[in-house]
Design a protein around this motif. Sequence first.
Motif, PDB file in Angstrom:
ATOM      1  N   PHE A 143       0.741  -1.210   0.064  1.00 14.80           N
ATOM      2  CA  PHE A 143      -0.074   0.153  -0.405  1.00 14.80           C
ATOM      3  C   PHE A 143       1.126   1.153   0.139  1.00 14.80           C
ATOM      4  O   PHE A 143       0.465   2.423  -0.313  1.00 14.80           O
ATOM      5  CB  PHE A 143      -0.525   0.138   1.011  1.00 14.80           C
ATOM      6  CG  PHE A 143      -1.344  -1.724   1.217  1.00 14.80           C
ATOM      7  CD1 PHE A 143      -2.338  -1.295  -0.490  1.00 14.80           C
ATOM      8  CD2 PHE A 143      -2.448  -1.633   2.430  1.00 14.80           C
ATOM      9  CE1 PHE A 143      -2.938  -2.952  -0.431  1.00 14.80           C
ATOM     10  CE2 PHE A 143      -2.906  -3.215   2.374  1.00 14.80           C
ATOM     11  CZ  PHE A 143      -3.943  -3.171   1.220  1.00 14.80           C
ATOM     12  N   LYS A 144       1.929   1.160   0.681  1.00 12.17           N
ATOM     13  CA  LYS A 144       2.956   2.027   0.635  1.00 12.17           C
ATOM     14  C   LYS A 144       3.857   2.524  -0.920  1.00 12.17           C
ATOM     15  O   LYS A 144       4.691   2.740  -0.487  1.00 12.17           O
ATOM     16  CB  LYS A 144       4.120   1.943   1.502  1.00 12.17           C
ATOM     17  CG  LYS A 144       2.616   2.814   2.722  1.00 12.17           C
ATOM     18  CD  LYS A 144       3.758   2.913   4.397  1.00 12.17           C
ATOM     19  CE  LYS A 144       2.752   3.769   5.575  1.00 12.17           C
ATOM     20  NZ  LYS A 144       3.191   2.964   7.476  1.00 12.17           N
TER      21      LYS A 144
ATOM     22  N   GLN B 163      -0.581   2.101 -13.238  1.00 11.30           N
ATOM     23  CA  GLN B 163      -1.485   1.948 -13.553  1.00 11.30           C
ATOM     24  C   GLN B 163      -1.232   0.249 -12.442  1.00 11.30           C
ATOM     25  O   GLN B 163      -2.181  -0.040 -11.514  1.00 11.30           O
ATOM     26  CB  GLN B 163      -1.583   0.378 -14.631  1.00 11.30           C
ATOM     27  CG  GLN B 163      -2.738  -0.310 -14.338  1.00 11.30           C
ATOM     28  CD  GLN B 163      -3.981  -0.013 -14.556  1.00 11.30           C
ATOM     29  OE1 GLN B 163      -4.340   0.384 -15.677  1.00 11.30           O
ATOM     30  NE2 GLN B 163      -4.367  -0.895 -13.411  1.00 11.30           N
ATOM     31  N   ILE B 164      -0.174   0.143 -11.645  1.00 10.52           N
ATOM     32  CA  ILE B 164       0.521  -0.571 -10.401  1.00 10.52           C
ATOM     33  C   ILE B 164      -0.421   0.354  -9.240  1.00 10.52           C
ATOM     34  O   ILE B 164      -0.929  -0.084  -8.331  1.00 10.52           O
ATOM     35  CB  ILE B 164       1.488  -1.480 -10.345  1.00 10.52           C
ATOM     36  CG1 ILE B 164       2.030  -2.754 -11.572  1.00 10.52           C
ATOM     37  CG2 ILE B 164       1.722  -2.447  -9.760  1.00 10.52           C
ATOM     38  CD1 ILE B 164       3.434  -2.633 -11.255  1.00 10.52           C
ATOM     39  N   GLU B 165       0.298   1.162  -9.607  1.00 12.59           N
ATOM     40  CA  GLU B 165      -0.096   2.395  -8.524  1.00 12.59           C
ATOM     41  C   GLU B 165      -2.093   2.767  -8.322  1.00 12.59           C
ATOM     42  O   GLU B 165      -2.266   2.686  -6.990  1.00 12.59           O
ATOM     43  CB  GLU B 165       0.180   3.724  -9.091  1.00 12.59           C
ATOM     44  CG  GLU B 165      -0.050   4.608  -7.944  1.00 12.59           C
ATOM     45  CD  GLU B 165       0.745   4.628  -6.568  1.00 12.59           C
ATOM     46  OE1 GLU B 165       2.219   4.285  -6.551  1.00 12.59           O
ATOM     47  OE2 GLU B 165       0.731   4.767  -5.638  1.00 12.59           O
ATOM     48  N   ALA B 166      -2.820   2.491  -9.559  1.00 13.66           N
ATOM     49  CA  ALA B 166      -3.839   2.114  -9.590  1.00 13.66           C
ATOM     50  C   ALA B 166      -4.262   1.101  -8.642  1.00 13.66           C
ATOM     51  O   ALA B 166      -5.360   1.746  -8.533  1.00 13.66           O
ATOM     52  CB  ALA B 166      -4.397   2.713 -11.039  1.00 13.66           C
ATOM     53  N   PHE B 167      -4.145   0.281  -8.948  1.00 12.59           N
ATOM     54  CA  PHE B 167      -4.493  -1.033  -8.586  1.00 12.59           C
ATOM     55  C   PHE B 167      -4.759  -0.622  -6.899  1.00 12.59           C
ATOM     56  O   PHE B 167      -5.274  -1.152  -5.543  1.00 12.59           O
ATOM     57  CB  PHE B 167      -3.807  -2.461  -9.301  1.00 12.59           C
ATOM     58  CG  PHE B 167      -4.227  -2.295 -10.413  1.00 12.59           C
ATOM     59  CD1 PHE B 167      -5.765  -2.953 -10.540  1.00 12.59           C
ATOM     60  CD2 PHE B 167      -3.855  -3.164 -10.723  1.00 12.59           C
ATOM     61  CE1 PHE B 167      -6.041  -3.674 -11.870  1.00 12.59           C
ATOM     62  CE2 PHE B 167      -4.256  -3.578 -12.375  1.00 12.59           C
ATOM     63  CZ  PHE B 167      -5.118  -3.219 -12.846  1.00 12.59           C
TER      64      PHE B 167
ATOM     65  N   VAL C  33      -6.756   1.437  -5.095  1.00 15.50           N
ATOM     66  CA  VAL C  33      -7.703   0.443  -4.621  1.00 15.50           C
ATOM     67  C   VAL C  33      -8.237  -0.324  -4.200  1.00 15.50           C
ATOM     68  O   VAL C  33      -8.308  -0.542  -2.574  1.00 15.50           O
ATOM     69  CB  VAL C  33      -8.006   0.098  -5.742  1.00 15.50           C
ATOM     70  CG1 VAL C  33      -9.798  -1.319  -5.828  1.00 15.50           C
ATOM     71  CG2 VAL C  33      -8.413   0.873  -7.886  1.00 15.50           C
ATOM     72  N   TYR C  34      -7.019  -1.191  -3.590  1.00 18.31           N
ATOM     73  CA  TYR C  34      -6.853  -1.900  -2.479  1.00 18.31           C
ATOM     74  C   TYR C  34      -6.807  -1.448  -1.433  1.00 18.31           C
ATOM     75  O   TYR C  34      -6.691  -2.144  -0.408  1.00 18.31           O
ATOM     76  CB  TYR C  34      -5.666  -3.060  -3.135  1.00 18.31           C
ATOM     77  CG  TYR C  34      -6.086  -4.061  -4.207  1.00 18.31           C
ATOM     78  CD1 TYR C  34      -7.250  -4.644  -4.714  1.00 18.31           C
ATOM     79  CD2 TYR C  34      -4.609  -3.960  -5.454  1.00 18.31           C
ATOM     80  CE1 TYR C  34      -7.416  -5.479  -5.833  1.00 18.31           C
ATOM     81  CE2 TYR C  34      -5.130  -5.038  -6.641  1.00 18.31           C
ATOM     82  CZ  TYR C  34      -6.961  -5.105  -6.459  1.00 18.31           C
ATOM     83  OH  TYR C  34      -6.560  -5.703  -8.057  1.00 18.31           O
TER      84      TYR C  34
ATOM     85  N   SER D 140      -4.616  -9.992  11.144  1.00 17.41           N
ATOM     86  CA  SER D 140      -4.149  -9.984  10.697  1.00 17.41           C
ATOM     87  C   SER D 140      -4.075  -7.851  10.097  1.00 17.41           C
ATOM     88  O   SER D 140      -5.452  -8.542   9.875  1.00 17.41           O
ATOM     89  CB  SER D 140      -3.511 -10.219   9.861  1.00 17.41           C
ATOM     90  OG  SER D 140      -4.225 -10.901   8.198  1.00 17.41           O
ATOM     91  N   VAL D 141      -3.059  -7.678  10.120  1.00 15.51           N
ATOM     92  CA  VAL D 141      -3.236  -6.212   9.398  1.00 15.51           C
ATOM     93  C   VAL D 141      -2.545  -5.975   8.412  1.00 15.51           C
ATOM     94  O   VAL D 141      -0.815  -5.232   8.605  1.00 15.51           O
ATOM     95  CB  VAL D 141      -2.471  -4.922  10.814  1.00 15.51           C
ATOM     96  CG1 VAL D 141      -3.162  -3.266   9.844  1.00 15.51           C
ATOM     97  CG2 VAL D 141      -4.183  -5.399  11.958  1.00 15.51           C
ATOM     98  N   PRO D 142      -2.895  -5.885   6.914  1.00 13.76           N
ATOM     99  CA  PRO D 142      -1.657  -6.131   5.492  1.00 13.76           C
ATOM    100  C   PRO D 142      -1.400  -4.794   5.368  1.00 13.76           C
ATOM    101  O   PRO D 142      -2.128  -3.694   5.715  1.00 13.76           O
ATOM    102  CB  PRO D 142      -2.598  -6.500   4.731  1.00 13.76           C
ATOM    103  CG  PRO D 142      -4.091  -7.157   5.313  1.00 13.76           C
ATOM    104  CD  PRO D 142      -4.398  -6.208   6.825  1.00 13.76           C
TER     105      PRO D 142
END
Length: 416
Positions: free
Chosen positions: A223-224, A299-303, A306-307, A329-331
Amino acid sequence: MSEIKLDPYLQAYAHRMRGATASEIRALFSVASRPEVVSLAGGMAYTAALDFDAVAEVTQEVLRRDGPTALQYGGGQGMPELRERLVEVMAVEGGAAHPDDLVVTTGGQQALDLIAKLFCDPGDVVLAEGPTYVGALSALSTYQPQVIHLPMDEEGLIPEALAQALEYLAANGRRAKFLYTVPNHQNPAGVSLSPKRREQIVDLALTHNLLVVEDNPYGLLDFKGEVRTPLAALAPEQVIYVGTLSKILSPGLRVGWIAASPPIRDKLILLKEAADLSQSNLTQHIAERWFATQPWLEQIEAFREVYRERCDAMLEALATDFPPGCTWSVPTGGFFVWLRLPPGLNSGELLAQALNARVAYVPGRAFYADDSGSDAMRLSFCYPTPEQIRAGVARLAEVVREEIELVRAVYGDREP
Ligand SMILES: Cc1ncc(COP(=O)(O)O)c(C=O)c1O
């Protein structure tokens, strides 16, 4: 009265099919896909976040420019230009394979099947995290190894547990064929292996001459945007690396790959050719043009965005709605939360009630080869919208709360 139907072909099947049944996930899909059910069960990429104009442009370019080749058979190892692009993808995380070391496969799933076929005879030992990826368990089960699970904590696989397992096996005159691991945003546990443990695990692998199969579909979905050094970069000859475009581009293309040292690679090419002659040349061309001409990191950044938003929605809803005694768990990336129930609750038994309440998940037992995991469940946040996630978690929390009250009524203060 319903009739029990015996399979008339039972005597005809090979030994390896004994005990092969549809996974719990497959059985779930028919109910979970009803529109009124919020499915926290599947691990489907959110392909609606793709730039479809860009995909269409690339596909047209492939057909106009390279139609005759793209619609022809390809070589068993996979398209050389695509392998070059895949090496560039790996480099983002610090991977340093050579295009000649790659074999293109039908997603990561076929990679796992070919690896299991190459190494596993019935009764061989394979080490894997507990819980582990259900698809790896089904790929392995066809070749009938014994899967021994190793525990994890919030830093991933515990190296001491690996060391103990290796010593135990050696003391009994046995050795593991390989360790199967998903070090980044693990499916289903949602944890990542810490940098120190990467080194410890690679050291153990080198000391014990243990092959490692590193399966990395989620590494670029932090995420980061953090990346973690692949085990394969630390010990290229000891590690067989499995990659896929399913989570960073599209699962529909069915493009994955294996990076392995030359003797293993050559055997894998033979197995790939025996399985299906070659990977779809059309989707290889599309993938190659995607990475050659499109801003694929964006595009990966956009995915990732979203997640991240969906994961936040799930974690907030769990914290607000879930009764005490449950932990999760804290993903920091990927698709999944692993949730543990209090003593006395069984996630398999709870599923029917959850489906009645219009929410689906995958019971924890699906992720073990040894029937453990009934105290846990996998919740995925990749596909439903944040609103659906909030509704689904609220419904599930209600089911769990009722069950806790029932257990309390039956057992009082005694241990269930
Ligand atoms: C850990 C892991 N490995 C491999 C795969 C296989 O994916 P694919 O065959 O689409 O590349 C998945 C899919 O969910 C996965 O989670």
